[in-house]
Design an enzyme around this catalytic site. Structure first.
Site, mmCIF file in Angstrom:
data_model
loop_
_atom_site.group_PDB
_atom_site.id
_atom_site.type_symbol
_atom_site.label_atom_id
_atom_site.label_comp_id
_atom_site.label_asym_id
_atom_site.label_seq_id
_atom_site.Cartn_x
_atom_site.Cartn_y
_atom_site.Cartn_z
ATOM 1 N N ARG B 53 0.877 -1.281 0.065
ATOM 2 C CA ARG B 53 0.123 0.013 -0.019
ATOM 3 C C ARG B 53 0.706 1.159 -0.130
ATOM 4 N NH1 ARG B 53 1.654 1.294 4.224
ATOM 5 N NH2 ARG B 53 0.622 3.343 4.177
ATOM 6 N N GLY B 54 0.376 2.393 -0.156
ATOM 7 C CA GLY B 54 1.125 3.660 -0.286
ATOM 8 C C GLY B 54 1.226 3.902 -1.954
ATOM 9 N N ALA B 55 1.040 5.246 -2.236
ATOM 10 C CA ALA B 55 1.160 5.393 -3.705
ATOM 11 C C ALA B 55 2.326 5.050 -4.487
ATOM 12 C CB ALA B 55 0.850 6.997 -3.865
ATOM 13 N N ARG B 90 -6.976 -0.241 -7.166
ATOM 14 C CA ARG B 90 -7.236 1.145 -6.217
ATOM 15 C C ARG B 90 -7.409 1.966 -7.118
ATOM 16 N NH1 ARG B 90 -4.670 0.912 -1.316
ATOM 17 N NH2 ARG B 90 -5.864 2.322 -1.070
ATOM 18 N N GLN B 202 -3.555 2.397 9.641
ATOM 19 C CA GLN B 202 -2.226 2.348 9.267
ATOM 20 C C GLN B 202 -1.216 3.142 9.972
ATOM 21 O OE1 GLN B 202 -4.999 3.255 7.556
ATOM 22 N NE2 GLN B 202 -4.723 2.552 5.266
ATOM 23 N N ASP B 242 -2.254 10.743 -1.978
ATOM 24 C CA ASP B 242 -2.487 9.630 -3.047
ATOM 25 C C ASP B 242 -2.602 10.390 -4.361
ATOM 26 O OD1 ASP B 242 -3.260 8.208 -0.547
ATOM 27 O OD2 ASP B 242 -3.043 6.750 -1.841
ATOM 28 N N ASN B 252 -5.819 12.688 0.037
ATOM 29 C CA ASN B 252 -4.869 11.644 0.926
ATOM 30 C C ASN B 252 -6.116 10.897 1.902
ATOM 31 O OD1 ASN B 252 -2.668 10.622 1.985
ATOM 32 N ND2 ASN B 252 -2.942 11.783 3.759
ATOM 33 N N LYS B 253 -5.560 10.146 2.757
ATOM 34 C CA LYS B 253 -6.276 9.391 3.458
ATOM 35 C C LYS B 253 -7.531 10.143 4.247
ATOM 36 C CE LYS B 253 -5.682 5.851 3.878
ATOM 37 N NZ LYS B 253 -5.995 4.645 3.171
#
Lengths: 363, 363
Positions: B53-55, B90, B202, B242, B252-253
């Site tokens: 995970r993570g762009a 995603r 996270q 992201d 973002n999140k």
């Protein structure tokens, strides 16, 4: 309000005439269990461990705790000791302190022999008072929901709330949820966004309440409210408060301030519902004058829920070596509050607003 | 960065010369486990279930997924099918799409027989690129932390971050955490407030990373940041993203927007760290043009952790009948962002700011 069609309250005198029964809220939302409280110590523990919680409820619970203490010893010294124990259970709550101070004064004005009976009468009276306050808050808040319903043709009215300020936090009706229940009973289509409210997840109590009353609702994580407001999915926010200053600053569950900021940024009305007993007339600035309760870090590290075998269980969430910190409340400045919904009506969140409804506090 | 003194990355080619190994991030923070990925399907699943995970990381992982697909079939039709599968894992991530588009184009320009080897070379190259980008973001962000350290004599510098934009979200260094690691390595006393970041927590990955690198940190619930900023406990916020629009809006999140509002309200600088690959130059308005991924509601209803017997377990959190909704991202408007920390330097969160650093995007 109802649970499975049966009216229920959060606290009541037991059939034996002296002990007190409560709903153990630490077992909710997975299990409805009542607990019998027979001593001051048990009641103090029930308050500090949040078996009972919510500003109006713990005020009543604390008074019952004092009544139980008096059965053992009704002397002035014993009253003072019990009052100190009860006031120390939750440092932020102002009406717990207020109720205990009121009861203590009235007890000291009476002969020791009369004190036990008087304390129980006092508890019964403030219980009725709190129920009536919730009913009135619901009535005044209903007008705001009706206004939101009239403003747009989209159904239902979407209300966002944080933590639990429903009947579980009071005796019946609730504060923030009282207008929701009134609207639902009046046939206004309504839907509630329920913040889960980490770390203790009191939002699940809100969801449990609403579900048992048949009110449509959806649980969201505490992070989601800003997005919902940006997306036009929230018509108004209504939350409770543990302590409100004379200037209208609101000290409520940690995270309330963030929702108030989002409401302001998206022109969503942000209301705070409260019994006037939670107004601390002695202070103006919430940020400078309200001490913020710091609770055990274990509330962040661990979480309770239901295991796959249907039993209550808890898990460690965080990495083993990482510290956590757990502030229980934050302060929402009055400038972010659209209005205060009290038992006497709705007012501006300001000294002038509050004094208009409570003129006896002038001077 | 280090885990127990040993340098580790999030993804690497296995010793067999064709399969790929990853850290299974769904097992963290309680267990460090690596997983061998041998097919497109396994990689697509690893991305969608957030084992990776993570762009920046999922961009690299997706390209490895395409390389694995080519081993079976290197035809144009197979490339297109694989690319579509990977892009669907995603929906919010723009650099996953960007990386896959870039690789696809370069593959189609080559003979089928050359494609597999080229894809692996491409993956190795972008891995090195991503590490270098993280290093540079760290360098540019370090100046901001040095400035905060110089501004007040209180030690340490307090940084608040949301979600995980550390080395686990990239290959090494991270984005938001790269400046923190640089500052720590440079001997600047630093402490990080780590939002837990419900529903997937996270933040615990962030805490795990920081702990293994020896960076002082404290986990807080997502609700706490506003209070910390009011109390002067945060010197600056740094988060990842992201997708960033050409106008500087940051997706973002979920919950990032709320922290940005609190930062603005308390005059705390709010920085977003990003590789320029996460800028979507084709759109300006984040709120209107970025679709927000809605993930499974079960991420809200259930939570994973460590049972008292030391085993990984999960619990049901919410009341049985209550629905939940799970939006994964929100949009922080550029007006709330103090600056963007990119591999080329720090710029204003605006079209003009971005074009100053990336003049090749003009016109």
């Amino acid at each position: 309000m109802n649970v499975d069609g049966r009216p229920l309250r959060t606290i009541w005198p037991a059939a034996d005439g002296w002990s007190v029964e409560i709903i153990d809220q630490t077992r909710l939302p997975h299990e409805l269990q009542t607990v019998r409280i027979e001593s001051l110590e048990q009641m103090a523990k029930a308050i500090s461990t949040m078996q009972v919680r919510g500003a109006p409820l713990i005020g009543v619970a604390a008074c019952y705790g004092l009544a139980l203490a008096l059965r053992r010893n009704a002397s002035e010294a014993a009253i003072d000791r019990a009052a100190a124990t009860l006031c120390a259970t939750r440092p932020t709550a102002v009406n717990l302190r207020g109720r205990i101070t009121e009861l203590r004064e009235q007890l000291l004005a009476r002969r020791a022999a009369r004190r036990v009976a008087f304390a129980y009468e006092f508890c019964a009276r403030i219980t009725d008072e709190e129920v009536e306050i919730g009913r009135r808050i619901g009535e005044h808040g209903l007008a705001l929901i009706e206004k939101a319903a009239a403003l747009h043709r989209q159904c239902p009215v979407n209300v966002l709330t944080h933590c639990n300020a429903g009947w579980l936090a009071t005796i019946d009706w609730g504060t923030a949820l009282a207008p929701v229940y009134r609207a639902h009973l009046a046939g206004i289509p309504i839907h509630v966004w329920v913040d889960e409210t980490r770390p203790r997840n009191q939002g699940y109590l809100t969801a449990w309440e609403l579900g048992h009353q048949g009110v449509p609702h959806t649980i969201v994580v505490d992070n989601a409210g800003g997005h919902l407001m940006q997306a036009g999915e929230v018509d108004l926010c209504v939350v409770g408060t543990d302590r409100t200053t004379a200037a209208g600053d609101v000290c409520n569950k940690i995270g309330t301030y963030l929702k108030a900021l989002a409401a302001k940024d998206n022109a969503v009305p942000f209301y705070v519902a409260l019994p006037s007993s939670s107004v601390d007339w002695s202070i103006a600035s919430g940020r400078e004058q309200i001490p913020i309760e710091r609770r055990s870090d274990s509330e962040v590290h661990e979480v309770a829920g239901l295991a796959s075998n249907g039993r209550a269980a808890s898990l460690r969430l965080t990495p083993a070596e990482s510290p956590a910190v757990n502030y229980a409340f934050d302060v929402t400045p009055a400038r972010l509050v659209s209005g205060l919904i009290t038992e006497r009506g709705v007012c501006e969140a300001s000294t002038e607003g509050l004094l208009t409804l409570f003129p006896e506090r002038r001077g």
